[in-house]
Motif scaffolding. Structure first.
Motif, PDB file in Angstrom:
ATOM      1  N   ILE A   8       3.253  10.596   5.913  1.00 21.49           N
ATOM      2  CA  ILE A   8       3.462   9.403   5.109  1.00 21.49           C
ATOM      3  C   ILE A   8       4.134   8.317   5.952  1.00 21.49           C
ATOM      4  O   ILE A   8       4.826   8.610   6.929  1.00 21.49           O
ATOM      5  CB  ILE A   8       4.290   9.683   3.840  1.00 21.49           C
ATOM      6  CG1 ILE A   8       5.693  10.180   4.184  1.00 21.49           C
ATOM      7  CG2 ILE A   8       3.579  10.663   2.933  1.00 21.49           C
ATOM      8  CD1 ILE A   8       6.620  10.263   3.001  1.00 21.49           C
ATOM      9  N   ARG A   9       3.905   7.082   5.572  1.00 22.75           N
ATOM     10  CA  ARG A   9       4.566   5.936   6.210  1.00 22.75           C
ATOM     11  C   ARG A   9       5.773   5.573   5.357  1.00 22.75           C
ATOM     12  O   ARG A   9       5.627   5.254   4.171  1.00 22.75           O
ATOM     13  CB  ARG A   9       3.610   4.765   6.293  1.00 22.75           C
ATOM     14  CG  ARG A   9       2.396   5.065   7.111  1.00 22.75           C
ATOM     15  CD  ARG A   9       2.282   4.042   8.184  1.00 22.75           C
ATOM     16  NE  ARG A   9       1.156   4.372   9.037  1.00 22.75           N
ATOM     17  CZ  ARG A   9       0.392   3.472   9.585  1.00 22.75           C
ATOM     18  NH1 ARG A   9       0.611   2.202   9.361  1.00 22.75           N
ATOM     19  NH2 ARG A   9      -0.579   3.831  10.383  1.00 22.75           N
ATOM     20  N   ILE A  10       6.937   5.610   5.945  1.00 18.39           N
ATOM     21  CA  ILE A  10       8.171   5.308   5.215  1.00 18.39           C
ATOM     22  C   ILE A  10       8.265   3.794   5.002  1.00 18.39           C
ATOM     23  O   ILE A  10       8.177   3.024   5.954  1.00 18.39           O
ATOM     24  CB  ILE A  10       9.400   5.831   5.980  1.00 18.39           C
ATOM     25  CG1 ILE A  10       9.306   7.353   6.106  1.00 18.39           C
ATOM     26  CG2 ILE A  10      10.696   5.409   5.287  1.00 18.39           C
ATOM     27  CD1 ILE A  10      10.340   7.977   6.995  1.00 18.39           C
ATOM     28  N   PRO A  11       8.437   3.370   3.765  1.00 19.60           N
ATOM     29  CA  PRO A  11       8.535   1.932   3.478  1.00 19.60           C
ATOM     30  C   PRO A  11       9.746   1.298   4.157  1.00 19.60           C
ATOM     31  O   PRO A  11      10.800   1.928   4.309  1.00 19.60           O
ATOM     32  CB  PRO A  11       8.692   1.880   1.957  1.00 19.60           C
ATOM     33  CG  PRO A  11       8.155   3.171   1.467  1.00 19.60           C
ATOM     34  CD  PRO A  11       8.454   4.169   2.540  1.00 19.60           C
ATOM     35  N   LEU A  32      11.246  10.349  -1.664  1.00 22.99           N
ATOM     36  CA  LEU A  32      10.105   9.633  -1.120  1.00 22.99           C
ATOM     37  C   LEU A  32       8.939  10.598  -0.976  1.00 22.99           C
ATOM     38  O   LEU A  32       8.912  11.441  -0.075  1.00 22.99           O
ATOM     39  CB  LEU A  32      10.480   9.031   0.234  1.00 22.99           C
ATOM     40  CG  LEU A  32       9.508   8.063   0.846  1.00 22.99           C
ATOM     41  CD1 LEU A  32       9.270   6.873  -0.064  1.00 22.99           C
ATOM     42  CD2 LEU A  32      10.020   7.588   2.188  1.00 22.99           C
ATOM     43  N   LYS A  33       8.005  10.511  -1.935  1.00 24.15           N
ATOM     44  CA  LYS A  33       6.828  11.384  -1.936  1.00 24.15           C
ATOM     45  C   LYS A  33       5.732  10.712  -2.744  1.00 24.15           C
ATOM     46  O   LYS A  33       5.993   9.802  -3.533  1.00 24.15           O
ATOM     47  CB  LYS A  33       7.159  12.746  -2.538  1.00 24.15           C
ATOM     48  CG  LYS A  33       7.523  12.690  -4.004  1.00 24.15           C
ATOM     49  CD  LYS A  33       7.818  14.057  -4.556  1.00 24.15           C
ATOM     50  CE  LYS A  33       8.134  13.934  -6.046  1.00 24.15           C
ATOM     51  NZ  LYS A  33       8.364  15.200  -6.659  1.00 24.15           N
ATOM     52  N   ILE A  34       4.537  11.135  -2.537  1.00 29.61           N
ATOM     53  CA  ILE A  34       3.413  10.611  -3.306  1.00 29.61           C
ATOM     54  C   ILE A  34       3.584  11.063  -4.752  1.00 29.61           C
ATOM     55  O   ILE A  34       3.711  12.251  -5.027  1.00 29.61           O
ATOM     56  CB  ILE A  34       2.083  11.095  -2.705  1.00 29.61           C
ATOM     57  CG1 ILE A  34       1.916  10.461  -1.320  1.00 29.61           C
ATOM     58  CG2 ILE A  34       0.918  10.763  -3.617  1.00 29.61           C
ATOM     59  CD1 ILE A  34       0.768  11.024  -0.509  1.00 29.61           C
ATOM     60  N   TYR A  41       3.566   5.694  -4.046  1.00 28.11           N
ATOM     61  CA  TYR A  41       4.932   6.024  -4.438  1.00 28.11           C
ATOM     62  C   TYR A  41       5.435   4.883  -5.316  1.00 28.11           C
ATOM     63  O   TYR A  41       5.486   3.727  -4.889  1.00 28.11           O
ATOM     64  CB  TYR A  41       5.805   6.154  -3.186  1.00 28.11           C
ATOM     65  CG  TYR A  41       7.287   6.279  -3.424  1.00 28.11           C
ATOM     66  CD1 TYR A  41       7.832   7.422  -4.007  1.00 28.11           C
ATOM     67  CD2 TYR A  41       8.164   5.271  -3.034  1.00 28.11           C
ATOM     68  CE1 TYR A  41       9.197   7.548  -4.199  1.00 28.11           C
ATOM     69  CE2 TYR A  41       9.530   5.388  -3.220  1.00 28.11           C
ATOM     70  CZ  TYR A  41      10.037   6.529  -3.799  1.00 28.11           C
ATOM     71  OH  TYR A  41      11.391   6.658  -3.990  1.00 28.11           O
ATOM     72  N   ILE A  42       5.753   5.196  -6.559  1.00 26.19           N
ATOM     73  CA  ILE A  42       6.306   4.222  -7.493  1.00 26.19           C
ATOM     74  C   ILE A  42       7.709   4.691  -7.841  1.00 26.19           C
ATOM     75  O   ILE A  42       7.918   5.845  -8.203  1.00 26.19           O
ATOM     76  CB  ILE A  42       5.467   4.119  -8.785  1.00 26.19           C
ATOM     77  CG1 ILE A  42       4.052   3.681  -8.463  1.00 26.19           C
ATOM     78  CG2 ILE A  42       6.129   3.167  -9.776  1.00 26.19           C
ATOM     79  CD1 ILE A  42       3.129   3.660  -9.661  1.00 26.19           C
ATOM     80  N   THR A  43       8.670   3.779  -7.748  1.00 24.47           N
ATOM     81  CA  THR A  43      10.031   4.155  -8.103  1.00 24.47           C
ATOM     82  C   THR A  43      10.757   2.989  -8.761  1.00 24.47           C
ATOM     83  O   THR A  43      10.406   1.826  -8.560  1.00 24.47           O
ATOM     84  CB  THR A  43      10.827   4.676  -6.888  1.00 24.47           C
ATOM     85  OG1 THR A  43      12.013   5.317  -7.336  1.00 24.47           O
ATOM     86  CG2 THR A  43      11.165   3.569  -5.911  1.00 24.47           C
ATOM     87  N   LEU A  44      11.750   3.324  -9.556  1.00 21.92           N
ATOM     88  CA  LEU A  44      12.576   2.360 -10.258  1.00 21.92           C
ATOM     89  C   LEU A  44      13.885   2.202  -9.489  1.00 21.92           C
ATOM     90  O   LEU A  44      14.487   3.186  -9.075  1.00 21.92           O
ATOM     91  CB  LEU A  44      12.852   2.854 -11.683  1.00 21.92           C
ATOM     92  CG  LEU A  44      13.675   1.967 -12.583  1.00 21.92           C
ATOM     93  CD1 LEU A  44      12.955   0.658 -12.873  1.00 21.92           C
ATOM     94  CD2 LEU A  44      13.965   2.691 -13.892  1.00 21.92           C
ATOM     95  N   ASN A  58       1.919   2.165  -0.834  1.00 17.57           N
ATOM     96  CA  ASN A  58       0.862   3.068  -0.414  1.00 17.57           C
ATOM     97  C   ASN A  58       1.440   3.847   0.761  1.00 17.57           C
ATOM     98  O   ASN A  58       1.664   3.282   1.828  1.00 17.57           O
ATOM     99  CB  ASN A  58      -0.377   2.279   0.010  1.00 17.57           C
ATOM    100  CG  ASN A  58      -1.516   3.166   0.436  1.00 17.57           C
ATOM    101  OD1 ASN A  58      -1.312   4.230   1.021  1.00 17.57           O
ATOM    102  ND2 ASN A  58      -2.731   2.733   0.179  1.00 17.57           N
ATOM    103  N   LEU A  59       1.733   5.125   0.576  1.00 15.90           N
ATOM    104  CA  LEU A  59       2.365   5.921   1.628  1.00 15.90           C
ATOM    105  C   LEU A  59       1.372   6.354   2.701  1.00 15.90           C
ATOM    106  O   LEU A  59       1.778   6.855   3.742  1.00 15.90           O
ATOM    107  CB  LEU A  59       3.076   7.136   1.035  1.00 15.90           C
ATOM    108  CG  LEU A  59       4.265   6.817   0.138  1.00 15.90           C
ATOM    109  CD1 LEU A  59       4.925   8.097  -0.344  1.00 15.90           C
ATOM    110  CD2 LEU A  59       5.275   5.923   0.825  1.00 15.90           C
TER     111      LEU A  59
END
Length: 79
Positions: A8-11, A32-34, A41-44, A58-59
């Protein structure tokens, strides 16, 4: 839909610390995971004082798609 299984590509702005993953504001975020449709990866996030917002990445390719989440409700009161 197939699940992406490569590296994965770390944002940008995300760091792994002892307590887990933190965002650019040093606030804890979900691991941090799909977690959406095989490569996203969607997070609040919380910025304090009931301020919350989502980010979408998009990871697989590292693309920041957070503009897509601007209209998602961030609290139960806004639904």
């Amino acid at each position: 839909m197939t699940m992406f299984k490569g590296n994965i590509r770390i944002p940008k702005g995300y760091t792994h610390k002892n307590a887990g993953w933190v965002d650019e504001m040093n606030k804890i975020v979900d691991p941090l995971k799909i977690n959406f449709t095989g490569q996203y990866y969607i997070t609040l996030h919380s910025c304090g004082a009931q301020c919350r917002y989502y980010t979408v990445f998009n990871l697989q390719n590292g693309q920041d798609l957070s503009k897509l989440a601007e209209n998602l409700p961030s609290s139960p009161e806004s639904e």
